[in-house]
Enzyme design. Structure first.
Site, short mmCIF file in Angstrom:
data_model
loop_
_atom_site.label_atom_id
_atom_site.label_comp_id
_atom_site.label_asym_id
_atom_site.label_seq_id
_atom_site.Cartn_x
_atom_site.Cartn_y
_atom_site.Cartn_z
N CYS A 154 0.83 -1.21 0.00
CA CYS A 154 0.00 0.00 0.00
C CYS A 154 0.87 1.26 0.00
O CYS A 154 1.55 1.54 0.99
CB CYS A 154 -0.91 -0.06 1.23
SG CYS A 154 -1.71 1.48 1.65
N CYS A 209 0.14 3.84 2.72
CA CYS A 209 0.59 3.32 4.03
C CYS A 209 2.07 3.64 4.23
O CYS A 209 2.48 4.05 5.31
CB CYS A 209 0.38 1.81 4.10
SG CYS A 209 -1.34 1.29 3.97
#
Length: 120
Positions: free
Chosen positions: A42, A45
């Site tokens: 991600c 993230c």
């Protein structure tokens, strides 16, 4: 590797047992817990991870946990995490708030909002 007793850093939970242990400690201590549900693939993230770690250093009286959704799928399902990153704010095992997305300002404001309610 961070021990579960460390303050001022993000504690990664790599097993359901470690997760449950941290939840129990949070219930016992009445501390605010901020959980970062993340994934290695991600992009957002990875973008917010250094900021999350910086918050942990600045706020040692708050517990910061990190859960990789691919590693602990059952925990993600239990907390109904559907997108990453998802930040869940807990006190005494109860969800106070949730932020979906890498939103630095909102993350910092939400922590500030709940710090006052988390200190006994």
């Amino acid at each position: 590797m961070a021990t579960s007793e460390s303050e001022g850093q993000v504690i990664s939970c790599h097993s359901v047992e470690a997760w449950n242990d941290q939840l129990q400690k949070g219930k016992n201590s009445n501390k605010l817990i901020v959980v970062d549900f993340t994934a290695s693939w991600c992009g957002p993230c990875r973008f917010i991870a250094p900021f999350f770690a910086e918050l942990a250093k600045k706020l040692p009286h708050v517990t910061f946990l990190k859960v990789d959704i691919d590693e602990l799928q059952s925990v993600g399902s239990e907390w109904k995490v559907e997108a990453m990153p998802t930040f869940i704010f807990l006190k005494e095992g109860n969800e106070l708030d949730r932020i979906v997305g890498a939103k630095k300002e909102e993350l910092q404001q939400t922590i500030s909002k709940h710090i006052s309610t988390a200190t006994a």
